[in-house]
Scaffold this motif. Sequence first.
Motif, PDB file in Angstrom:
ATOM      1  N   ALA A 206      52.550  38.820  41.286  1.00  0.00           N
ATOM      2  CA  ALA A 206      52.565  37.633  42.149  1.00  0.00           C
ATOM      3  C   ALA A 206      53.224  36.484  41.391  1.00  0.00           C
ATOM      4  O   ALA A 206      53.210  36.460  40.164  1.00  0.00           O
ATOM      5  N   ALA A 207      53.833  35.584  42.139  1.00  0.00           N
ATOM      6  CA  ALA A 207      54.453  34.416  41.504  1.00  0.00           C
ATOM      7  C   ALA A 207      53.479  33.254  41.566  1.00  0.00           C
ATOM      8  O   ALA A 207      52.828  33.019  42.596  1.00  0.00           O
TER       9      ALA A 207
ATOM     10  N   PRO B  47      49.857  32.048  47.585  1.00  0.00           N
ATOM     11  CA  PRO B  47      48.474  32.193  48.031  1.00  0.00           C
ATOM     12  C   PRO B  47      48.049  33.659  48.099  1.00  0.00           C
ATOM     13  O   PRO B  47      48.849  34.542  48.388  1.00  0.00           O
ATOM     14  N   VAL B  48      46.783  33.899  47.799  1.00  0.00           N
ATOM     15  CA  VAL B  48      46.185  35.224  47.930  1.00  0.00           C
ATOM     16  C   VAL B  48      45.195  35.157  49.086  1.00  0.00           C
ATOM     17  O   VAL B  48      44.331  34.267  49.128  1.00  0.00           O
ATOM     18  N   LEU B  49      45.309  36.072  50.024  1.00  0.00           N
ATOM     19  CA  LEU B  49      44.459  36.078  51.208  1.00  0.00           C
ATOM     20  C   LEU B  49      43.185  36.859  50.922  1.00  0.00           C
ATOM     21  O   LEU B  49      43.238  37.978  50.405  1.00  0.00           O
ATOM     22  N   VAL B  50      42.056  36.257  51.237  1.00  0.00           N
ATOM     23  CA  VAL B  50      40.755  36.866  50.953  1.00  0.00           C
ATOM     24  C   VAL B  50      39.861  36.769  52.189  1.00  0.00           C
ATOM     25  O   VAL B  50      40.139  35.997  53.110  1.00  0.00           O
TER      26      VAL B  50
ATOM     27  N   GLY C 177      55.308  34.414  55.046  1.00  0.00           N
ATOM     28  CA  GLY C 177      55.448  35.664  54.303  1.00  0.00           C
ATOM     29  C   GLY C 177      55.350  35.515  52.801  1.00  0.00           C
ATOM     30  O   GLY C 177      55.342  36.492  52.072  1.00  0.00           O
ATOM     31  N   ARG C 178      55.276  34.280  52.311  1.00  0.00           N
ATOM     32  CA  ARG C 178      55.210  34.087  50.855  1.00  0.00           C
ATOM     33  C   ARG C 178      53.745  34.182  50.422  1.00  0.00           C
ATOM     34  O   ARG C 178      53.093  33.190  50.134  1.00  0.00           O
ATOM     35  N   VAL C 179      53.250  35.405  50.385  1.00  0.00           N
ATOM     36  CA  VAL C 179      51.847  35.668  50.061  1.00  0.00           C
ATOM     37  C   VAL C 179      51.814  36.509  48.792  1.00  0.00           C
ATOM     38  O   VAL C 179      52.560  37.492  48.677  1.00  0.00           O
ATOM     39  N   GLY C 180      50.965  36.130  47.828  1.00  0.00           N
ATOM     40  CA  GLY C 180      50.855  36.905  46.593  1.00  0.00           C
ATOM     41  C   GLY C 180      50.392  38.323  46.887  1.00  0.00           C
ATOM     42  O   GLY C 180      51.085  39.299  46.616  1.00  0.00           O
ATOM     43  N   PHE C 181      49.231  38.422  47.486  1.00  0.00           N
ATOM     44  CA  PHE C 181      48.723  39.710  47.963  1.00  0.00           C
ATOM     45  C   PHE C 181      47.504  39.465  48.829  1.00  0.00           C
ATOM     46  O   PHE C 181      47.032  38.327  48.962  1.00  0.00           O
ATOM     47  N   LEU C 182      47.029  40.546  49.440  1.00  0.00           N
ATOM     48  CA  LEU C 182      45.812  40.518  50.249  1.00  0.00           C
ATOM     49  C   LEU C 182      44.716  41.205  49.450  1.00  0.00           C
ATOM     50  O   LEU C 182      44.878  42.354  49.036  1.00  0.00           O
ATOM     51  N   TYR C 183      43.618  40.487  49.186  1.00  0.00           N
ATOM     52  CA  TYR C 183      42.529  41.024  48.366  1.00  0.00           C
ATOM     53  C   TYR C 183      41.366  41.420  49.271  1.00  0.00           C
ATOM     54  O   TYR C 183      40.757  40.566  49.919  1.00  0.00           O
ATOM     55  N   LEU C 184      41.067  42.711  49.307  1.00  0.00           N
ATOM     56  CA  LEU C 184      39.991  43.212  50.170  1.00  0.00           C
ATOM     57  C   LEU C 184      38.989  44.024  49.357  1.00  0.00           C
ATOM     58  O   LEU C 184      39.303  44.524  48.282  1.00  0.00           O
ATOM     59  N   ASN C 185      37.811  44.164  49.907  1.00  0.00           N
ATOM     60  CA  ASN C 185      36.721  44.901  49.270  1.00  0.00           C
ATOM     61  C   ASN C 185      36.013  45.635  50.411  1.00  0.00           C
ATOM     62  O   ASN C 185      34.933  45.266  50.828  1.00  0.00           O
TER      63      ASN C 185
ATOM     64  N   GLY D 132      55.989  35.136  31.118  1.00  0.00           N
ATOM     65  CA  GLY D 132      56.930  34.145  31.634  1.00  0.00           C
ATOM     66  C   GLY D 132      57.288  33.063  30.625  1.00  0.00           C
ATOM     67  O   GLY D 132      57.799  32.008  31.000  1.00  0.00           O
ATOM     68  N   LEU D 133      57.038  33.324  29.350  1.00  0.00           N
ATOM     69  CA  LEU D 133      57.344  32.355  28.298  1.00  0.00           C
ATOM     70  C   LEU D 133      58.504  32.904  27.454  1.00  0.00           C
ATOM     71  O   LEU D 133      58.334  33.912  26.773  1.00  0.00           O
ATOM     72  N   PRO D 134      59.661  32.263  27.483  1.00  0.00           N
ATOM     73  CA  PRO D 134      60.779  32.755  26.661  1.00  0.00           C
ATOM     74  C   PRO D 134      60.514  32.473  25.181  1.00  0.00           C
ATOM     75  O   PRO D 134      59.888  31.469  24.843  1.00  0.00           O
ATOM     76  N   THR D 135      60.951  33.372  24.295  1.00  0.00           N
ATOM     77  CA  THR D 135      60.776  33.128  22.859  1.00  0.00           C
ATOM     78  C   THR D 135      62.050  32.523  22.280  1.00  0.00           C
ATOM     79  O   THR D 135      63.155  32.816  22.736  1.00  0.00           O
TER      80      THR D 135
END
Lengths: 403, 403
Positions: free
Chosen positions: A119-120, A124-127, A170-178, B143-146
């Motif tokens: 993820a960048a 956002p992460v959906l929970v 669509g800019r979603v890190g991931f979907l976190y489910l349990n 993500g840290l360049p050396t």
Amino acid sequence: MTVEAVALARESAGPSSHARRWTPEVVQGGEPAEPFTLGPGYLDQALLPVDLMREAYSRALTEYGAAALGYGLDNGALDLRAALAQRASTVDGIPCAPEQVLVTAGTTQALNLVCTALAARGDPVLVDTHSYDLGRQIITDAGLPTRAVPGDSEGMDPAALERAITSHRGRVGFLYLNPTFHNPTGIVVPRRRREELLRVAARHGVLVVEDDAYAELSLDGGSAPPSLAALAGYHGVIRLGSFAKTLAPGLRLGWLQTNAELAEKLVTRGAFVSGGCLNHTTSLAVTTLLRDGGYDRHLRWLRTQLAARRDALADVLRARLPEEIDFALPGGGFFLWLRSAARVAEDDLVAAASRAGVGVAPGARFGAHEQARIRLAYSFTSPRRLADAAELLAAAWCQTLRG
Amino acid sequence: MTVEAVALARESAGPSSHARRWTPEVVQGGEPAEPFTLGPGYLDQALLPVDLMREAYSRALTEYGAAALGYGLDNGALDLRAALAQRASTVDGIPCAPEQVLVTAGTTQALNLVCTALAARGDPVLVDTHSYDLGRQIITDAGLPTRAVPGDSEGMDPAALERAITSHRGRVGFLYLNPTFHNPTGIVVPRRRREELLRVAARHGVLVVEDDAYAELSLDGGSAPPSLAALAGYHGVIRLGSFAKTLAPGLRLGWLQTNAELAEKLVTRGAFVSGGCLNHTTSLAVTTLLRDGGYDRHLRWLRTQLAARRDALADVLRARLPEEIDFALPGGGFFLWLRSAARVAEDDLVAAASRAGVGVAPGARFGAHEQARIRLAYSFTSPRRLADAAELLAAAWCQTLRG
């Protein structure tokens, strides 16, 4: 440590000459504020397999010799990955190969890996509306804000998920489910709902992270639906497994399962290549238990113990709780999730429980809601004491609501 | 596994009926390309204390009981932190308290923690011209360049450090150093240079990360200068320690030492609070060895074994290497660092070594340079075979340079 807690420790541990059991300087949450500890999702020390693990470490070091102490294979010893893949294939009826498994230092490390590798920062992460608080903290610690998606008694609402993804363009890190024996709600997401959620995620190319720490803790002999990962053919889903809830948290041993390509990508990270398997010696100890049936025997015993605890707590609560406070009996896992229909502040229920000597987890720890929610863990306390705690809780809350 | 490697495994392991020793499916780098493995910085399996660790796990589980399997105290069991703090205080003559120690899942996890908790993505991390390649990968993975800062035979050049910090306008993630038995160069940074580097870092408010994995592996009875962390009174420095080089890498156990405030800040991360101590059961096994002297006895023995290996390799190389290839005898650690003054491509030296049956690490793995550099690890091979490998290397390289 309170006098009560010391007495509890002695009771649970049975006769023993070990002076250092469960001392605050050794374990997390060592000194509970209340005599009855229904707050944290810990396993009671009476449920931790000390003799089994002593034997397992000994066998691993004898059988694997120095190889149990070297740098482990980057993705984990083949024996363990093969055993975990085989278990998943058998349970879900959908093939999983050893190449799809990565051994991790528990779910914590695996979730942190996913957050930092896939993820960048800022995504956002959906929970779920209510979800595992410490999982959420790992996510936000990695710079990913969480966004709650509403649901119902069958889990997250697919239409709401679709709207949430769209609203983030669509800019979603991931979907976190349990989805299986959910923490804190106890919900098992039915197969049909699982498939709907997977379709939405796949349509938008959103990665699904399936935290399945409680998957093997069905308490009524029933089986949960196949994992999200299996239903998706292991594409677009990373499933996190753990021995923390079935053997012992101190082992810090878990794994993840996904498609072989993604597993191969993750294992090239510095965290794996610098030292190999993230918990090598311990992973081989557990391998011996998977191979010789010791794990399965322990799991069967643990399920009966947890079922007795769940029932001891639930039976008294059913009979004694004020009618405004309700819960659904969970089919597995560690928790009862209480919902209040009364106009009462959650903090007041928590405070009343504490005054009665019972530590509970306020629902607010897991998400936002209008009416009070309380999570009770039945994993840390003996059945007899759970029944006592339930009496105390019910009496205290009757007074809170009626008084 | 090659026939040679199997033979080597048998030789090193001594008489044994264990079928699974050092198989490729269990350990990292299981199948070396060459019969003589002087490339990776592994401990020879003959140096891994199998019986000692079997006993240590057994004792920890007996003595701590279920507390050895629970969620560990977030920063690690007090017994272990107290022992590590005491060791540092004694060696360096500068006080270190248990509150300044965090138990980690090896240096890998500790370095990853520093990268993600204390640096902002994109911030450059300053490193030596040559530095630990996998450490660098963990840093860049985050993500840290050396950015390499030049030095001399006493380590990084303080004036060059000052220029590097200034050129980045102070926006530096941290300074990563390995001042004691440096990997790959073997250098021990003298006390005066340590103080100069610390002054520059402090003047610009740049955090120093001191990777001290080899600190306890002095091979000539001498003592290294106090750690950077100790010299700085534990302010502005995080020191990373590890049992990977002194006991066994498969344990994945390490620690960090810094000031109490920073340690307290780090331990609030989700990675610690979600499961507590990052390698709890194993950390208690090692605790028993620190307490009863077993660790120190093993360390003394290991130092004599490594010294014999270093000398076996160095003696033959001194006598036989072409004069254009030189090295300084390291006072500790795992590595000889060869420098070529000849006009020869590093790749040609590596290829010639490989053809002669000796795996070596090309210097380019650790940084950029004009003339060829080669790292030889003496940690993985018996003295007799190291002498053989040295003969083969010298003959091969004489031919490369003269042929």
